[in-house]
Design an enzyme around this catalytic site. Structure first.
Site, PDB file in Angstrom:
ATOM      1  N   ASP A  33      43.471  38.442  46.767  1.00  0.00           N
ATOM      2  CA  ASP A  33      42.876  39.176  47.901  1.00  0.00           C
ATOM      3  C   ASP A  33      43.331  40.632  47.894  1.00  0.00           C
ATOM      4  OD1 ASP A  33      41.394  39.546  50.164  1.00  0.00           O
ATOM      5  OD2 ASP A  33      42.784  38.513  51.511  1.00  0.00           O
ATOM      6  N   ARG A  46      34.262  49.843  46.382  1.00  0.00           N
ATOM      7  CA  ARG A  46      34.907  48.517  46.321  1.00  0.00           C
ATOM      8  C   ARG A  46      34.914  47.941  44.913  1.00  0.00           C
ATOM      9  NH1 ARG A  46      35.870  45.639  50.750  1.00  0.00           N
ATOM     10  NH2 ARG A  46      35.370  43.700  49.697  1.00  0.00           N
ATOM     11  N   ASN A  81      31.439  34.043  49.541  1.00  0.00           N
ATOM     12  CA  ASN A  81      31.218  35.380  48.963  1.00  0.00           C
ATOM     13  C   ASN A  81      29.737  35.678  48.669  1.00  0.00           C
ATOM     14  OD1 ASN A  81      34.331  35.500  47.043  1.00  0.00           O
ATOM     15  ND2 ASN A  81      33.881  36.276  49.093  1.00  0.00           N
ATOM     16  N   SER A 209      41.443  29.899  53.449  1.00  0.00           N
ATOM     17  CA  SER A 209      40.080  30.356  53.118  1.00  0.00           C
ATOM     18  C   SER A 209      39.296  29.356  52.260  1.00  0.00           C
ATOM     19  CB  SER A 209      40.140  31.719  52.404  1.00  0.00           C
ATOM     20  OG  SER A 209      40.714  32.684  53.239  1.00  0.00           O
TER      21      SER A 209
HETATM   22  C1  FPP Z   1      39.085  39.597  47.211  1.00  0.00           C
HETATM   23  O1  FPP Z   1      39.206  40.959  47.495  1.00  0.00           O
HETATM   24  C2  FPP Z   1      38.606  39.374  45.873  1.00  0.00           C
HETATM   25  C3  FPP Z   1      37.394  38.841  45.550  1.00  0.00           C
HETATM   26  C4  FPP Z   1      36.391  38.447  46.547  1.00  0.00           C
HETATM   27  C5  FPP Z   1      36.971  38.627  44.179  1.00  0.00           C
HETATM   28  C6  FPP Z   1      38.034  38.468  43.148  1.00  0.00           C
HETATM   29  C7  FPP Z   1      37.551  39.075  41.904  1.00  0.00           C
HETATM   30  C8  FPP Z   1      38.313  39.684  40.958  1.00  0.00           C
HETATM   31  C9  FPP Z   1      39.769  39.695  41.003  1.00  0.00           C
HETATM   32  C10 FPP Z   1      37.712  40.402  39.817  1.00  0.00           C
HETATM   33  C11 FPP Z   1      36.853  39.619  38.913  1.00  0.00           C
HETATM   34  C12 FPP Z   1      37.429  38.332  38.483  1.00  0.00           C
HETATM   35  C13 FPP Z   1      37.513  37.946  37.203  1.00  0.00           C
HETATM   36  C14 FPP Z   1      38.011  36.592  36.893  1.00  0.00           C
HETATM   37  C15 FPP Z   1      37.154  38.828  36.095  1.00  0.00           C
HETATM   38  P1  FPP Z   1      38.394  41.544  48.709  1.00  0.00           P
HETATM   39  O2  FPP Z   1      37.162  42.177  48.180  1.00  0.00           O
HETATM   40  O3  FPP Z   1      38.152  40.492  49.743  1.00  0.00           O
HETATM   41  O4  FPP Z   1      39.407  42.615  49.261  1.00  0.00           O
HETATM   42  P2  FPP Z   1      39.563  43.110  50.761  1.00  0.00           P
HETATM   43  O5  FPP Z   1      39.964  41.918  51.583  1.00  0.00           O
HETATM   44  O6  FPP Z   1      40.665  44.123  50.660  1.00  0.00           O
HETATM   45  O7  FPP Z   1      38.242  43.705  51.165  1.00  0.00           O
END
Ligand code: FPP
Length: 253
Positions: A33, A46, A81, A209
């Site tokens: 996260d 983002r 998501n 979550s």
């Molecule tokens: C949460 O951060 C992260 C995600 C929803 C996606 C995770 C994806 C990656 C780490 C990159 C791609 C993955 C691979 C395996 C190549 P957020 O967007 O919810 O962050 P925030 O809460 O700060 O907005």
């Protein structure tokens, strides 16, 4: 995934931690996260946070290999998501496709086995094709298993398991009395994997979550304030230091 870290279990970047004294979990699950906040802090879009997050994925798989962790399950895209703006969903899917394509030779070189859990049929065709290719190409590798949770929801997984059991009952293969923890576990996406010993969540939020609701029953939980793109080898070692101090009793005395 080129190893840049020392393959020496007694040295980490953190002088306070002696790697030889760490308890190493067989299976680590991570809620990655904070990509969005990481980007916002830098005035970046983002997607730049997700890109940096993909670099952390690469580094943490490498660290797990060095530390001797067998399974690493990463929450890369949840069922929820899909409800993000279309532009962000597409950017994440493109990033995933690129990651799978670019990293496949390194996964082979580093003996990493790729797996995936979730409603994978919902992924766009171009991502699904790369995923299937990487999973089949790495299937015989014997190093760390990187298990990507994609289009994944814990409740959805339990519903899918229940449906499967009902179908088996309708076919006369099981009866209500056959259903126990073991049989139920065998219907889950993770049927052939051990349950996670440790759940790590980055960026300070304290919730599950909808992640691995069934499998996390006895997992130790470590929450760190670091944002996922900042979570690298030393942060993992710190989390393992915390895990090592825990007394796992599984409900017993
Ligand atoms: C949460 O951060 C992260 C995600 C929803 C996606 C995770 C994806 C990656 C780490 C990159 C791609 C993955 C691979 C395996 C190549 P957020 O967007 O919810 O962050 P925030 O809460 O700060 O907005």
């Amino acid at each position: 995934m080129k190893f840049t870290l020392k393959k020496n279990k007694t040295e980490s970047g953190n002088p306070d931690v002696d790697l030889a004294s760490l308890k190493i979990p067989e299976h680590i699950a991570i809620i990655m996260d904070g990509n969005g906040r990481w980007a916002k802090k830098r005035g970046l879009p983002r997607v730049a946070g997700h890109r940096a997050g993909a670099d952390s994925v690469r580094k943490i798989v490498e660290s797990c290999d060095i530390l001797g962790v067998s399974y690493l399950t990463l929450y890369a895209f949840s069922s929820e998501n899909w409800n993000r703006p279309q532009k962000e969903v597409s950017a994440l899917m493109d990033l995933l496709e690129k990651f799978l394509k670019d990293k496949l030779p390194e996964m082979m070189e580093d003996n990493v086995r790729l797996r995936a859990i979730g409603r994978l049929e919902m992924l766009p065709e171009h991502v699904k094709a790369e995923l299937d290719k990487a999973i089949s190409t790495t299937a015989a590798n014997t190093g760390v298993t990187m298990n990507l949770a994609l289009s994944y929801g814990g409740r959805e997984e339990i519903v899918d398991a229940a449906k499967q059991l009902v179908r088996k009952a309708e076919a006369g293969e099981v009866t209500a009395d056959d259903v126990d923890n073991e049989l139920f576990s065998a219907q889950m996406y993770t049927a052939d994997m051990p349950d996670p010993d440790l759940l790590i969540r980055t960026s300070g939020e304290v919730r599950l979550s909808n992640f691995l609701l069934w499998q996390l029953s006895y997992a130790e939980i470590v929450i760190t304030d670091q944002l996922w793109p900042d979570f690298r080898h030393d942060a993992l070692v710190d989390a393992l230091g915390e895990y090592t101090k825990r007394d796992r009793r599984f409900g017993k005395l």
